[in-house]
Write a protein that holds these residues in place. Structure first.
Motif, short mmCIF file in Angstrom:
data_model
loop_
_atom_site.label_atom_id
_atom_site.label_comp_id
_atom_site.label_asym_id
_atom_site.label_seq_id
_atom_site.Cartn_x
_atom_site.Cartn_y
_atom_site.Cartn_z
N LEU A 126 0.85 -1.19 0.00
CA LEU A 126 0.00 0.00 0.00
C LEU A 126 0.88 1.24 0.00
O LEU A 126 1.99 1.24 0.55
CB LEU A 126 -0.91 0.03 1.22
CG LEU A 126 -2.05 -0.99 1.28
CD1 LEU A 126 -2.88 -0.75 2.53
CD2 LEU A 126 -2.93 -0.92 0.04
N GLY A 127 0.37 2.32 -0.62
CA GLY A 127 1.13 3.55 -0.65
C GLY A 127 0.25 4.77 -0.52
O GLY A 127 -0.88 4.80 -1.00
N ILE A 128 0.79 5.80 0.15
CA ILE A 128 0.14 7.10 0.29
C ILE A 128 1.12 8.13 -0.25
O ILE A 128 2.23 8.28 0.27
CB ILE A 128 -0.20 7.40 1.75
CG1 ILE A 128 -1.20 6.38 2.29
CG2 ILE A 128 -0.73 8.83 1.91
CD1 ILE A 128 -1.31 6.37 3.81
N LEU A 129 0.73 8.84 -1.32
CA LEU A 129 1.64 9.76 -1.99
C LEU A 129 0.96 11.11 -2.19
O LEU A 129 -0.10 11.19 -2.81
CB LEU A 129 2.05 9.17 -3.35
CG LEU A 129 2.90 10.06 -4.25
CD1 LEU A 129 4.25 10.35 -3.61
CD2 LEU A 129 3.09 9.41 -5.62
N GLY A 130 1.57 12.16 -1.64
CA GLY A 130 1.09 13.51 -1.91
C GLY A 130 1.51 13.95 -3.30
O GLY A 130 2.68 13.82 -3.67
N ARG A 131 0.58 14.48 -4.07
CA ARG A 131 0.87 14.82 -5.44
C ARG A 131 1.25 16.29 -5.61
O ARG A 131 1.21 16.82 -6.72
CB ARG A 131 -0.33 14.46 -6.34
CG ARG A 131 0.08 14.00 -7.73
CD ARG A 131 -1.04 13.34 -8.46
NE ARG A 131 -2.17 14.23 -8.68
CZ ARG A 131 -3.41 13.84 -8.89
NH1 ARG A 131 -3.70 12.55 -8.85
NH2 ARG A 131 -4.38 14.71 -9.11
N GLY A 132 1.62 16.94 -4.52
CA GLY A 132 2.04 18.33 -4.62
C GLY A 132 3.49 18.46 -5.02
O GLY A 132 4.26 17.49 -5.02
N ARG A 133 3.90 19.69 -5.32
CA ARG A 133 5.30 19.94 -5.67
C ARG A 133 6.19 19.85 -4.44
O ARG A 133 7.38 19.54 -4.54
CB ARG A 133 5.43 21.32 -6.32
CG ARG A 133 4.69 21.43 -7.64
CD ARG A 133 4.94 22.77 -8.29
NE ARG A 133 6.35 22.95 -8.60
CZ ARG A 133 6.85 24.07 -9.12
NH1 ARG A 133 6.04 25.11 -9.36
NH2 ARG A 133 8.14 24.16 -9.40
#
Length: 515
Positions: A126-133
């Motif tokens: 499982l992964g949690i990834l913020g898609r911000g710069r």
């Protein structure tokens, strides 16, 4: 090589070592590849593999990131209906995600509110990834004044990623933690905790517990930051109040944990507490500032602390802190009831500009830790009464059981500068037969009683430069120990003003840590 040339060489070696440490701490890049420090078991560390180009992914595409493999990519807002405005809680949708397998959940920039603890027995990639710069573009908050666990993985599994997000504790009570207990392939990358850090009675939690439950497993914590203000109180056993730290490991951690390129400041207690864990722990290229009690509580076989900077100026502490610093030691080296020997501290810098009177030492080794090594380190101690290194007698441990033999410590290429009181030595070693001080440069304002050895027969002091003549060495003997284990050896001592000429440049007070 002449004595003078050798001393200059020593200073330059230490300067280069510390310069490398500072460069590592101020140049944190989000996906900079790292050469792993090899330890037993886990082998080569997997690097990142680009998931997909562009903001609109093909949801059927497989993704691999830091060795965690995903069969699908979901958008937290578009696919699971999470609110990025912080108005509505995301708890139900997030718990449904934790029940999935082999899934990467991407969060678009925004503020995400959660009200409850989120627990799962085990995970499968499982992964949690913020898609911000930057990591500050995706923020998780909770209104709970009791504190909340954002993710609590209870019993293992393989593959978990937490990347490019921020946890906001807000201005008052309650904080946020993540308990990640895996068998292998755990990655925490570019994560920050911001806001006020309260005491336990006001909802504080340890922010991260990255435990590996199998001997061959690997966890990496890279570019992790917590520097916000805190409420400092005395040790909880003394007055019923207690702080929570940043990273905590317990007895179940038996694999390898690598902590690198991280920044920890203003914790009211041990910033990283991992001395009870039998597994391997490596702390590399990290920066610690004004942490109370200990920045690192660590020790034992397989332990590595390398290229880190420890800076203390408690007179200029965070202006929003509550309470006063009590005993900000840099490293408390101990192993509790494991009573273990081994471990290395190398290429680190310790700077004390101001500290309270109860501060004991930059490196304080308890009797529960056996033989270990400190090399290529520099100490700048401008607070009288604070030792550079204190190593206690294993026959009288404070924090566990007597360490396994051998007990001798090895100090090599050590530069110590600063002020002493003439009563508290800069280096104090007790009950450690066959210890070694080799290639040390001692430049202090009062050269009286700079080094003190107690009940440590068979020890040797050689290749030492002292900046001032005087009774710099104190040796207290016990005759029966000397007869049993040999005499002291003191050889090749010089008196030259070399350390200050080759002083290692101090780190700037606010060196940037780039997200």
């Amino acid at each position: 090589m002449s004595k003078v040339d050798r001393r200059q060489y020593l200073g330059l070696v230490a300067a280069v070592a510390t310069a490398g440490a500072l460069a590592g701490c101020s140049e944190i890049a989000r996906e900079r590849p790292k050469t792993p420090t090899r330890g037993p078991g886990p082998g080569p560390e997997p690097g990142p593999v680009t998931t997909r180009p562009g903001p609109a992914p093909d949801r059927s595409e497989r993704a691999v990131r830091y060795g965690v493999e995903f069969d699908r990519i979901l958008d937290a807002v578009a696919d699971l209906g999470m609110d990025p405005t912080g108005e509505r809680p995301i708890d139900d949708a997030f718990e449904s995600f934790l029940a999935r397998r082999r899934t990467l959940l991407e969060f678009p920039p925004g503020v995400y509110r959660f009200d409850e603890n989120h627990a799962v027995e085990s995970v499968d990639n499982l992964g949690i990834l913020g898609r911000g710069r930057t990591r500050s573009d995706v923020v998780f908050r909770t209104p709970s004044r009791e504190g909340r666990q954002f993710v609590n993985v209870r019993a293992g599994g393989v593959g978990f990623l937490l990347e490019n997000v921020t946890f906001d504790h807000g201005p008052g009570d309650g904080s946020i933690g993540n308990v990640l207990r895996l068998d292998d392939r755990l990655r925490v990358q570019n994560v920050e905790h911001v806001g006020f850090n309260p005491i336990v009675q006001n909802g504080a939690l340890d922010n991260l517990s990255p435990q590996i439950l199998t001997e061959g497993g690997l966890a990496v914590v890279d570019s992790y930051v917590r520097t916000g203000p805190t409420h400092i109180v005395s040790h909880g056993s003394l007055d019923g109040t207690a702080n929570a730290g940043c990273i905590w490991l317990g007895e179940d951690h038996v694999g390898t944990l690598r902590i690198r390129n991280c920044h920890f400041a203003n914790t009211g207690t041990n910033a990283i507490y991992c001395s009870r864990a039998p597994g391997r722990v490596e702390v590399v290229d990290c920066r610690f500032e004004n942490n109370n009690q200990a920045s690192l509580r660590i020790g034992g076989k397989g332990t590595l602390v390398r290229g880190c900077t420890f800076r203390f100026d408690t007179d200029d502490a965070h202006r929003e802190n509550l309470g006063e610093h009590i005993n900000p030691n840099a490293i408390l080296w101990e192993t509790g009831n494991r009573g273990q020997r081994g471990g290395v501290i190398e290429s680190c810098s310790f700077v004390y500009d101001s500290a309270p009177v109860r501060t004991n030492a930059a490196i304080w080794a308890d009797g529960s830790a056996g033989a270990f090594t400190v090399r290529d380190c520099r100490f700048s101690i401008d607070v009288p009464g604070v030792r550079a290194i204190r190593v206690d007698d294993p026959r009288r441990p404070r924090l566990g059981k007597t360490a396994a033999r051998p007990w001798g410590v090895t100090l090599t290429n050590i530069v110590v500068e600063g002020r002493t009181t003439g009563f508290v030595p800069m280096i104090e070693i007790s009950g450690r037969p066959n210890s070694t001080l080799d290639g040390c440069c001692l430049s202090v304002s009062d050269a009286t009683h700079v080094v003190k050895l107690v009940s440590s027969p068979g020890s040797s002091i050689q290749n030492v430069n002292v900046s001032e003549t005087g009774e710099w060495l104190t040796i207290r003997r016990r005759e029966w120990l000397i007869a049993q284990e040999g005499e002291f050896v003191v050889d090749d001592v010089s008196y030259e003003q070399i350390c200050r000429a080759n002083a290692i440049q101090r780190p700037p007070p606010n060196a940037p840590v780039r997200p």
